[in-house]
Design a protein around this motif. Structure first.
Motif, PDB file in Angstrom:
ATOM      1  N   GLU A   1     -22.250 -43.466 -36.030  1.00  0.00           N
ATOM      2  CA  GLU A   1     -20.741 -44.054 -35.540  1.00  0.00           C
ATOM      3  C   GLU A   1     -20.081 -44.336 -37.030  1.00  0.00           C
ATOM      4  OE1 GLU A   1     -18.542 -46.364 -32.350  1.00  0.00           O
ATOM      5  OE2 GLU A   1     -20.599 -46.967 -32.664  1.00  0.00           O
TER       6      GLU A   1
ATOM      7  N   ARG B   1     -11.917 -48.764 -36.849  1.00  0.00           N
ATOM      8  CA  ARG B   1     -11.832 -49.850 -35.770  1.00  0.00           C
ATOM      9  C   ARG B   1     -13.151 -50.754 -35.815  1.00  0.00           C
ATOM     10  NH1 ARG B   1      -9.284 -46.154 -30.981  1.00  0.00           N
ATOM     11  NH2 ARG B   1      -7.387 -45.676 -32.247  1.00  0.00           N
ATOM     12  N   SER B   2     -14.431 -50.369 -36.566  1.00  0.00           N
ATOM     13  CA  SER B   2     -15.277 -51.192 -36.698  1.00  0.00           C
ATOM     14  C   SER B   2     -15.512 -52.049 -37.980  1.00  0.00           C
ATOM     15  CB  SER B   2     -16.829 -50.536 -36.502  1.00  0.00           C
ATOM     16  OG  SER B   2     -18.036 -51.191 -36.844  1.00  0.00           O
ATOM     17  N   TRP B   3     -15.397 -53.258 -38.187  1.00  0.00           N
ATOM     18  CA  TRP B   3     -15.542 -53.844 -39.265  1.00  0.00           C
ATOM     19  C   TRP B   3     -16.839 -53.968 -39.824  1.00  0.00           C
ATOM     20  CZ3 TRP B   3     -18.992 -57.706 -40.914  1.00  0.00           C
ATOM     21  CH2 TRP B   3     -18.546 -58.424 -42.146  1.00  0.00           C
ATOM     22  N   TYR B   4     -18.081 -53.883 -39.020  1.00  0.00           N
ATOM     23  CA  TYR B   4     -19.319 -53.864 -39.466  1.00  0.00           C
ATOM     24  C   TYR B   4     -19.753 -52.328 -40.230  1.00  0.00           C
ATOM     25  CZ  TYR B   4     -24.573 -54.264 -38.899  1.00  0.00           C
ATOM     26  OH  TYR B   4     -25.699 -54.467 -39.254  1.00  0.00           O
TER      27      TYR B   4
ATOM     28  N   ASP C   1     -17.580 -50.389 -41.309  1.00  0.00           N
ATOM     29  CA  ASP C   1     -16.691 -49.881 -42.260  1.00  0.00           C
ATOM     30  C   ASP C   1     -17.077 -49.529 -43.761  1.00  0.00           C
ATOM     31  OD1 ASP C   1     -14.074 -49.669 -44.048  1.00  0.00           O
ATOM     32  OD2 ASP C   1     -13.226 -51.413 -43.240  1.00  0.00           O
TER      33      ASP C   1
END
Length: 404
Positions: free
Chosen positions: A88, A240-243, A245
């Motif tokens: 991802e 869309r994912s901070w974790y 990024d």
């Protein structure tokens, strides 16, 4: 007295025994058996994730990953999470809203690529190939001409079908002719079959540690070329994912070493030791070991009368897909192997559900004694369930192959 809907105020710990998981032999599609040295590394003391000693460990892990991926990419890190997190991170950062991503249809994990690209806001188009067959470079070239995608994804070692993708440089050349970046799923190939990220012009590769690296899941390999990272850092919108990024993770894994999240320290210890084992053995020697031992496994299952799912030219040594005999329930066989032998293999996924057994030959599990064990046990269970097999002939075939 509390009602059934009220939470318990206390728990009787005597009802929860000391942790004693069964001692299985793991010969399924993953995880594989963990090397004792990796388990030992995980039992060593924790340090802080910004401790100078841990920063040095991070440097070592990155260098070892470059060796294993066969790349000089600066941007080579273990993502904090399972292989799906690395997947991802790759797709969710490289695919921007409005981008077009070309994905394959020849296995379960091509479908997962499509799902992640859609969630990232991308438009998904497909290059078709039947389940159990690799992609044809000509078909990829035609799909490139038709769709002009921004990103092309393919699965190097398809865990759901037991197929190894040949002609990788031809696929990447077709993509680069259309200025598309290439993302490769190398979850079941890294450390087990030939993989050359730089030589094959792969822009992004992600993997999992729990297969041919024989490391528990939790820190998952990812590498990006300068061109891919440039696209990530020049995005118009945040992922869309901070974790996951990568523009933020760059601060932690880059020169700055700035806090982003608390790394899974024990898992980083584990992958460091697993990669040290790769380097000690030598990557090409490791590829050869997997091919030799999986070849003995293949000889054994064919010797007892079973058929492989993939043709020889596309056979994936690290994941052997074996056709389920007529009249046999794959789930029953897998359950009996666990019950009688503490041995794990798996059934099929997706279009091949109920059609194949998936037998891994990966990392520390790829040892002669394990190959003989899985062929002996599988032959015994199949024969007891009425399959037309010759277990003795299978074991003899394994021994001949190993002696050669």
């Amino acid at each position: 007295m509390p009602t059934a809907d009220e939470p318990k105020s206390a728990i009787d710990v005597s009802e929860i025994d000391e942790l004693t998981p069964p001692n299985r032999t793991l010969m399924g599609p993953g995880p594989s058996d963990v090397h004792p040295r990796v388990l030992q590394a995980m039992s060593t003391p924790l340090v802080g994730h910004l401790d100078p000693s841990f920063v040095e460990i991070m440097n070592e892990v990155q260098e070892l990953l470059r060796y294993t991926f066969r790349t000089e990419n600066q941007w080579t890190i273990p993502v904090s999470g399972t292989g799906s997190a690395a997947m991802e991170a790759a797709i969710g950062n490289v695919v921007e809203p409005g981008d077009t991503m070309l994905v394959p249809t020849n296995g379960y994990f091509g479908g997962r690529m499509a799902s992640m690209a859609q969630r990232a806001g991308g438009e998904v188009v497909e290059v078709d190939a039947p389940w159990g067959e690799p992609l044809d470079p000509a078909d990829v070239s035609d799909a490139m001409a038709e769709h002009d995608p921004d990103v092309f994804g393919f699965v190097h070692a398809e865990t759901s079908t037991g197929v190894l993708q040949p002609n990788v440089p031809e696929l990447t050349a077709a993509a680069h002719d259309h200025d598309a970046l290439v993302i490769a799923d190398t979850v079941t190939s890294i450390g087990g079959v030939e993989l050359r990220v730089d030589e094959w012009d792969i822009d992004v590769a992600y993997a999992g540690p729990q297969k041919c690296l024989s490391c528990p899941p939790g820190a998952s390999p990812l590498t990006l070329s300068d061109e891919a990272m440039e696209k990530v850092l020049s995005r118009e919108s945040d992922p869309r994912s901070w974790y996951l990024d990568l523009s933020l993770l760059e601060g932690y894994w880059g020169d700055e070493r700035a806090y982003h999240h608390t790394a899974p320290i024990t898992n980083v210890y584990a992958i460091r030791e697993a990669l040290r084992l790769v380097a000690e053995e030598g990557i090409e020697e490791r590829w050869a070991r997997h091919e030799r031992l999986a070849g003995a496994l293949k000889a054994g299952v064919e010797g007892m009368g079973l058929e492989m799912n993939a043709p020889d030219e596309f056979w994936l040594p690290s994941l052997n897909a074996v056709r389920v005999p007529d009249g046999i329930d794959d789930g029953e066989v897998c359950a009996e192997l666990i019950e009688r032998y503490d041995l794990e293999i798996a059934g099929g996924l997706g279009d091949l559900d109920g059609e194949i057994f998936r037998i891994g030959c990966m990392g520390y599990s790829a040892r002669p004694e394990n190959v003989i064990y899985v062929v002996t046990a599988l032959g015994d269970v199949l024969e007891s369930l009425g399959a037309s097999v010759e277990p003795g002939a299978g074991v003899s075939a394994v021994r001949r192959a190993l002696s050669e």
